[in-house]
Design an enzyme around this catalytic site. Structure first.
Site, PDB file in Angstrom:
ATOM      1  N   SER A 186       0.815  -1.217   0.000  1.00 33.16           N
ATOM      2  CA  SER A 186       0.000   0.000   0.000  1.00 33.16           C
ATOM      3  C   SER A 186       0.848   1.267   0.000  1.00 33.16           C
ATOM      4  CB  SER A 186      -0.899   0.013   1.233  1.00 33.16           C
ATOM      5  OG  SER A 186      -1.787  -1.066   1.196  1.00 33.16           O
TER       6      SER A 186
ATOM      7  N   GLU B 125      -4.345 -15.007  -0.263  1.00 31.31           N
ATOM      8  CA  GLU B 125      -4.349 -14.361   1.044  1.00 31.31           C
ATOM      9  C   GLU B 125      -5.772 -14.267   1.569  1.00 31.31           C
ATOM     10  OE1 GLU B 125      -3.387 -10.225   0.954  1.00 31.31           O
ATOM     11  OE2 GLU B 125      -3.025 -10.111   3.095  1.00 31.31           O
TER      12      GLU B 125
ATOM     13  N   ASN C 112     -13.457  -4.814   2.578  1.00 29.05           N
ATOM     14  CA  ASN C 112     -14.628  -5.658   2.340  1.00 29.05           C
ATOM     15  C   ASN C 112     -15.544  -5.079   1.263  1.00 29.05           C
ATOM     16  OD1 ASN C 112     -13.525  -7.301   4.223  1.00 29.05           O
ATOM     17  ND2 ASN C 112     -15.309  -7.347   5.580  1.00 29.05           N
TER      18      ASN C 112
END
Lengths: 379, 332
Positions: free
Chosen positions: A128, A244, A360
């Protein structure tokens, strides 16, 4: 359809249980997000490795036992049931190692994996950036070609474990002129103590430096630390990202053990009726996740791969984890407020679940578009 | 710790887990589904809801001919069972097509009729589809007591054959017609396996609810792809997508519980399957109604056949609270 394990698998389970029973530290280790705890967890990894249990499914030449999926799942169940410490090497073991098995060279595997298995080298994930969280296609940190390797520049953020880790792996833009944003990225391993690297630890909600910002100023990386072909970083990373979210990051053993602990806590509190449904749902959810994983493992062994289905897992376990820990804190009442309570520490960790490894919201988009066939459109 | 398809396979392959339906089980589901598609289930459901039974009985015979009820009947009584995994597979399909009638109750009756006398007298007819059973606990309501040919009551003094039934009451789900069974009647078995009957009823209900939820999701996904508002299909709106993604997640994690419960037949596993499948189906029904909007709220539109069933199945044969209590009881 069958759920029984073979006698050989059960013998393996018994062997793992016996070893863990004899070796798991009687007192919980200090938090691995502290210098002291990090060192203690590193020593635990070395002990696990000396018993041959740190990476059971790897080939023997790198420190593994060459176990298949079933035995890995059984080992994980025993590991968490025994109350063994969290795995400080998880980023390396669950993200970098699978990538090296698929895309690395034999030289890279021989150099990186045994030290990873023993906890000598702890890896941080550096994907990131400040302007690129779940949207990795907008990465800006760069890799510039120089003789014998690459020079890295720019900034990485939210790098888990980086405050105390040794090395990191990440994606860097090596071809700014590539026609599409996810093209022109290169997958690189680098030393967190190399010249030009500045690590600025960031305290998470509880103040512990669970992640860090990395500032890279002309950091040299030799060619042998590039994984796969330059420019192919996105494709390589996405294969591991699916894993992952799917199987690798959270094994059912962890939630089975957590649900058992919650059930024990509830009973110790006199089985209050108000929490009955939540406690039952924690037990049911752990069983659902275990059985879903067995189904996925069956599919793997039948030659299939997990694609977008991994997103179902990621949303399920991350929301499950928070609900379970909220129930525990509610049961503890005012005792649950204390930062040093084990349940509150686990609660803080669980809170990050819906954010990392692709939020999510991103996972729900993937489910809707790839599994349900809904059209792309307004976000 | 990791495991992934990228990690090299073990030198000596371990036996593969077998927690997946095999080819035969998948083919069974497929052929049952094809038969139910061809049977035009919605018209049958509407007939049944009006108390017109001819089309429902014809469908019942075809379901029996496919072997569904025989799965709950031992081979000694002309059955193929007991085969709970195949039964669960079949009930997912029956739920998917919202098939009406005392399907679960016939299975539960077969589980209750274990003593040799009553077993020999009733089970072959249930397996073949010649007869249709309903089963109720004393004082409870029986599903389709007016249509069933064998009305069984789990009474305080044993399993009884009810002499008749009271007036029919409409359920929230028009296809479910409820009656009280009359007291007395022939005592078939003073010590029936009531727990076993409940277990089979719960498993079948859980599977049926899963099928209802899957059908609701499929139909809603199809609808939001077609329905255009503000110039685009509403399925392209993120809120709509996320509600359907949540429905998908709930159903996909209920599925392994249902199949796993069929494998173990442990009461806690079956209860966990019942609560998860029914909650997932009910949540999906709420989403389906919301995303269909007003059309979903009308009785003429077929969606209602599944919407109302999702709610009714949630409380049938053990509501969520009873099932959660069972999960906790078995761990005490």
């Amino acid at each position: 359809m069958d759920l029984t394990h073979s006698p050989a698998d059960e013998a393996f389970r018994a062997e793992a249980r016996e070893w863990l029973h004899a070796h798991v530290p009687p007192e919980p280790l200090p938090s691995l997000e502290t210098a002291e705890g990090f060192a203690a967890h590193r020593a635990w990894e070395a002990e696990l490795a000396s018993g041959g249990w740190s990476v059971v499914n790897w080939p023997r030449r790198y420190g593994g036992r060459e176990c298949g999926l079933v035995r890995w799942l059984l080992f994980e169940e025993e590991y968490y049931a025994a109350g063994a410490p969290g795995r400080v090497g998880q980023n390396g073991v669950s993200l970098l190692a699978p990538t090296l098995f698929e895309h690395g060279t034999e030289e890279q595997r021989a150099r990186v994996l045994p030290a990873m298995a023993r906890g000598e080298t702890v890896w941080a994930q550096a994907w990131s950036e400040p302007e690129a969280g779940s949207d990795l296609a907008s990465l800006r940190a760069r890799a510039v070609r120089v003789p014998g390797g690459w020079r890295l520049g720019g900034q990485k953020a939210w790098s888990s474990r980086a405050a105390f880790a040794d090395r990191a792996f990440g994606l860097f833009r090596s071809d700014p002129g590539a026609p599409k944003p996810h093209q022109g990225l290169t997958y690189v391993m680098f030393d967190l103590r190399a010249e030009g690297v500045t690590v600025r630890p960031i305290g998470r909600l509880d103040g512990k430096p669970a992640f860090a910002e990395l500032f890279l100023d002309e950091v040299f990386v030799p060619d042998e630390d590039v994984i796969g072909e330059p420019g192919q970083g996105w494709r390589i990373a996405m294969a591991t990202a699916a894993d992952e979210r799917g199987l690798t990051l959270r094994s059912p053993g962890r939630f089975l053990a957590a649900a058992e602990r919650l059930h024990a806590l509830w009973r110790a509190q006199g089985s209050p009726q108000g929490a009955r449904a939540q406690v039952a749902d924690a037990l049911i959810g752990a069983r659902a996740y275990q059985l879903a994983t067995y189904a996925t493992a069956s599919r793997f062994l039948g030659g299939e791969r997990v694609g977008a289905e991994a997103s179902l897992n990621k949303v399920f376990w991350s929301e499950y984890d928070i609900a379970l820990h909220e129930t525990a804190l509610d049961l503890l009442g005012e005792e649950g407020e204390f930062a040093d309570a084990e349940w509150s520490q686990r609660y803080v960790f669980a809170l990050a679940g819906p954010i990392y490894a692709g939020t999510n919201e991103i996972q729900r988009d993937i489910i809707a578009e790839h599994l349900l066939g809904l059209p792309r459109g307004r976000r | 710790m990791t495991v992934s398809p990228h990690t090299p396979a073990p030198a000596a392959p371990e036996p593969a887990p077998r927690f997946l339906l095999d080819a035969e089980q998948r083919a069974f589901a497929g052929s049952l589904g094809a038969m139910l598609t061809a049977a035009g289930a919605p018209a049958v459901i509407r007939d049944w809801s009006r108390g017109e039974r001819a089309s429902g009985r014809a469908l019942w015979s075809r379901i029996a001919a496919a072997g569904v009820f025989a799965l709950a009947v031992p081979e000694a009584y002309d059955g193929l069972g007991p085969r709970p995994v195949e039964l669960a597979v079949a009930f997912v399909e029956l739920g998917r097509y919202a098939v009406p009638g005392p399907l679960v109750e016939t299975v539960a009756a077969a589980a209750a009729l274990s003593a040799p006398g009553p077993a020999g007298r009733f089970l072959p007819g249930l397996a073949s589809g010649e007869s249709m059973a309903t089963l109720a606990r004393e004082g409870g309501y029986a599903l389709d007591g007016d249509a069933a040919t064998a009305r069984l009551v789990l009474a305080a003094d044993g399993l009884r054959l009810a002499p008749g039934h009271g007036p029919v009451r409409a359920s929230l789900d028009p296809a479910r017609r409820l009656t009280r069974l009359l007291p007395g009647g022939e005592l078939l078995d003073p010590d029936p396996p009531a727990g076993r009957a409940l277990l089979w009823a719960r498993l079948a209900t859980a599977a049926q609810a899963l099928g209802v939820g899957l059908a609701l999701l499929d139909r809603t996904v199809g609808y939001v792809r077609r329905r255009v508002q503000f110039g685009v299909p509403i399925g392209s709106f993120q809120t709509v997508k996320h509600r359907l993604a949540d429905a998908k997640i709930a159903l996909e994690f209920a599925r392994p519980l249902v199949l796993g419960a069929a494998v173990t037949m442990a009461p806690a596993d079956v209860a966990a399957a019942k609560v998860s499948a029914c909650e997932a189906a009910y949540a999906t029904a709420r989403t389906a109604l919301q995303l269909h909007g007003a059309i979903g709220y009308t009785a003429e539109y077929d969606l209602s056949l599944w919407l109302t069933k999702a709610r009714a199945l949630r409380t049938a044969w053990g509501d969520p609270d009873a099932c959660r209590a069972q999960v906790l009881r078995d761990r005490a």
